[in-house]
Design a protein around this motif. Structure first.
Motif, short mmCIF file in Angstrom:
data_model
loop_
_atom_site.label_atom_id
_atom_site.label_comp_id
_atom_site.label_asym_id
_atom_site.label_seq_id
_atom_site.Cartn_x
_atom_site.Cartn_y
_atom_site.Cartn_z
N UNK A 137 24.99 26.68 46.52
CA UNK A 137 24.17 27.88 46.65
C UNK A 137 22.85 27.74 45.89
N UNK A 138 22.92 27.18 44.68
CA UNK A 138 21.71 27.02 43.87
C UNK A 138 20.72 26.08 44.53
N UNK A 139 21.21 25.09 45.27
CA UNK A 139 20.32 24.17 45.99
C UNK A 139 19.75 24.80 47.26
N UNK A 140 20.53 25.69 47.87
CA UNK A 140 20.06 26.37 49.08
C UNK A 140 18.97 27.37 48.72
N UNK A 141 19.20 28.15 47.67
CA UNK A 141 18.25 29.19 47.25
C UNK A 141 18.02 29.04 45.74
N UNK A 142 17.05 28.21 45.33
CA UNK A 142 16.81 27.99 43.90
C UNK A 142 16.27 29.23 43.20
N UNK A 143 15.56 30.09 43.93
CA UNK A 143 14.94 31.27 43.34
C UNK A 143 16.00 32.35 43.08
N UNK A 144 16.07 32.84 41.85
CA UNK A 144 17.12 33.79 41.47
C UNK A 144 17.00 35.11 42.21
N UNK A 145 15.78 35.56 42.48
CA UNK A 145 15.60 36.82 43.19
C UNK A 145 16.14 36.73 44.61
N UNK A 146 15.81 35.65 45.29
CA UNK A 146 16.32 35.47 46.66
C UNK A 146 17.82 35.16 46.65
N UNK A 195 14.96 30.35 53.99
CA UNK A 195 13.52 30.56 53.84
C UNK A 195 12.94 31.35 55.00
N UNK A 196 13.51 31.16 56.19
CA UNK A 196 12.98 31.81 57.39
C UNK A 196 13.27 33.31 57.41
N UNK A 197 14.45 33.71 56.99
CA UNK A 197 14.84 35.13 57.03
C UNK A 197 15.64 35.48 55.79
N UNK A 198 15.01 35.49 54.62
CA UNK A 198 15.77 35.70 53.37
C UNK A 198 16.48 37.03 53.31
N UNK A 199 16.03 38.01 54.09
CA UNK A 199 16.64 39.33 54.06
C UNK A 199 17.78 39.47 55.07
N UNK A 200 18.07 38.42 55.86
CA UNK A 200 19.16 38.49 56.84
C UNK A 200 20.06 37.26 56.80
N UNK A 210 19.91 36.58 44.68
CA UNK A 210 20.55 37.89 44.60
C UNK A 210 20.55 38.57 45.97
N UNK A 211 19.49 38.39 46.75
CA UNK A 211 19.48 38.90 48.11
C UNK A 211 20.66 38.32 48.90
N UNK A 220 15.99 26.08 66.28
CA UNK A 220 14.83 26.82 66.80
C UNK A 220 15.29 28.09 67.50
N UNK A 221 16.35 27.98 68.31
CA UNK A 221 16.88 29.16 69.00
C UNK A 221 17.43 30.17 68.00
N UNK A 222 18.12 29.69 66.97
CA UNK A 222 18.68 30.59 65.97
C UNK A 222 17.57 31.33 65.22
N UNK A 223 16.51 30.64 64.87
CA UNK A 223 15.41 31.30 64.15
C UNK A 223 14.72 32.34 65.03
N UNK A 224 14.60 32.06 66.31
CA UNK A 224 14.02 33.06 67.21
C UNK A 224 14.89 34.32 67.27
N UNK A 225 16.20 34.12 67.23
CA UNK A 225 17.09 35.28 67.20
C UNK A 225 16.95 36.04 65.88
N UNK A 226 16.82 35.32 64.78
CA UNK A 226 16.61 35.98 63.49
C UNK A 226 15.34 36.82 63.51
N UNK A 227 14.34 36.36 64.24
CA UNK A 227 13.06 37.08 64.30
C UNK A 227 13.17 38.43 65.01
N UNK A 228 14.27 38.67 65.74
CA UNK A 228 14.43 39.96 66.39
C UNK A 228 14.68 41.08 65.39
N UNK A 229 15.14 40.72 64.20
CA UNK A 229 15.45 41.72 63.18
C UNK A 229 16.85 42.28 63.27
#
Length: 292
Positions: A267-276, A236-241, A278-279, A196-205
């Motif tokens: 990796x494929x189990x963590x992010x099944x979507x190919x677009x994400x 899933x919470x911060x796919x761009x970071x 690649x991110x 929870x603390x880590x996700x709040x930090x991710x939310x700072x951008x």
């Protein structure tokens, strides 16, 4: 300091080839090198003794698996002797970036030389076996010096340390990268205080996280599926970071040496979507570490 007479086990000589086909330009965003020791002797003040794991060995398995880029993180094994890292960065000819161990009294010329070689971050450990918790003013001092270079600050914590230091991390005025998913106690689950603390930090951008160290989190062992809910939740919470790292050659483990084929297929189990995916593997590392 850790007893240096015990040598960390070497990585597997022949990891299995993964089933996952990596996208072009994929980056292993967290790995280490050690040696050759006849050229780069280990310092007396190191906190552990690694087995040989030179850049040539790292390059061989990356080429076989399909990683075209990587981020080599300076380790306590070589301490503040950055010659192996700097020589590897030059040999990489743009395919590598580095993360250094920086002291407040390191000269501006030294930091500039690191930057020219490809260093893009400075790392601090909060773990007892790697020297213990650093002075926070020291981190602030280093952060102020590396910020103008466009570097990030890498933080290596475990357990509930991410909760304790979240306010300090949020106040840092530069990008911060949390190593190994902050190494939470896996028994607390992906909705525990640390996550929870880590996700709040991710939310700072300004905070990023490495989806590395699944083998260090796991309590069940290979193929480390009990760590999947943590990595999936962060992706899933911060796919761009988020970025991914192997943590090769896996030093200071208290469990069997992981197979990098297992970790890569995860990796494929963590992010099944190919677009994400690649991110995770290409676009995010390029933006964070300055690959061209």
């Amino acid at each position: 300091m850790t007893n240096k007479s015990k040598v960390s086990a070497p990585p597997l000589d022949h990891p299995r080839s993964p089933s996952l086909q990596l996208p072009q330009g994929s980056c292993d965003a967290h790995c280490h090198i050690f040696g050759p020791f006849d050229r780069y002797p280990l310092p007396d003040e190191r906190s552990f003794t690694p087995s040989p794991a030179p850049e040539s060995a790292l390059r061989r398995w990356h080429e076989r698996f399909g990683f075209e880029r990587c981020v080599i993180v300076q380790s306590q094994g070589h301490g503040y002797d950055h010659r192996p890292l700097l020589d590897a960065l030059r040999a990489g000819a743009g395919r590598y970036r580095g993360v250094a161990l920086v002291r407040p009294d390191d000269t501006a010329a030294m930091l500039e030389s690191y930057h020219e070689a490809g260093v893009r971050g400075a790392r601090f450990h909060f773990l007892a076996h790697l020297g213990g918790r650093p002075d926070l003013d020291t981190i602030r001092n280093v952060a102020a010096r590396i910020g103008p270079l466009g570097w990030h600050l890498a933080i290596h914590v475990a357990g509930n340390d991410i909760v304790e230091y979240s306010g300090f991390i949020e106040a840092l005025d530069l990008p911060v990268v949390i190593d190994h998913m902050a190494r939470p106690d896996i028994s607390t689950g992906p909705d525990g205080d640390a996550m929870t603390a880590l996700k709040r930090l991710l939310d700072t951008g300004r905070v990023w996280v490495k989806l590395s160290g699944a083998d260090r989190l796991s309590q069940t062992g290979a193929p480390f599926h009990d760590a999947l809910p943590f990595a999936r939740s962060l992706a899933a919470h911060a796919p761009e970071r988020v970025v991914w790292g192997s943590d090769w050659p896996h030093v200071n483990l208290h469990a069997p040496m992981p197979d990098d084929g297992d970790l890569t297929d995860l990796i494929a189990d963590i992010v099944p979507d190919e677009t994400r995916r690649r991110l995770l593997l290409v676009d995010n590392p390029a933006r964070l570490f300055g690959f061209r």
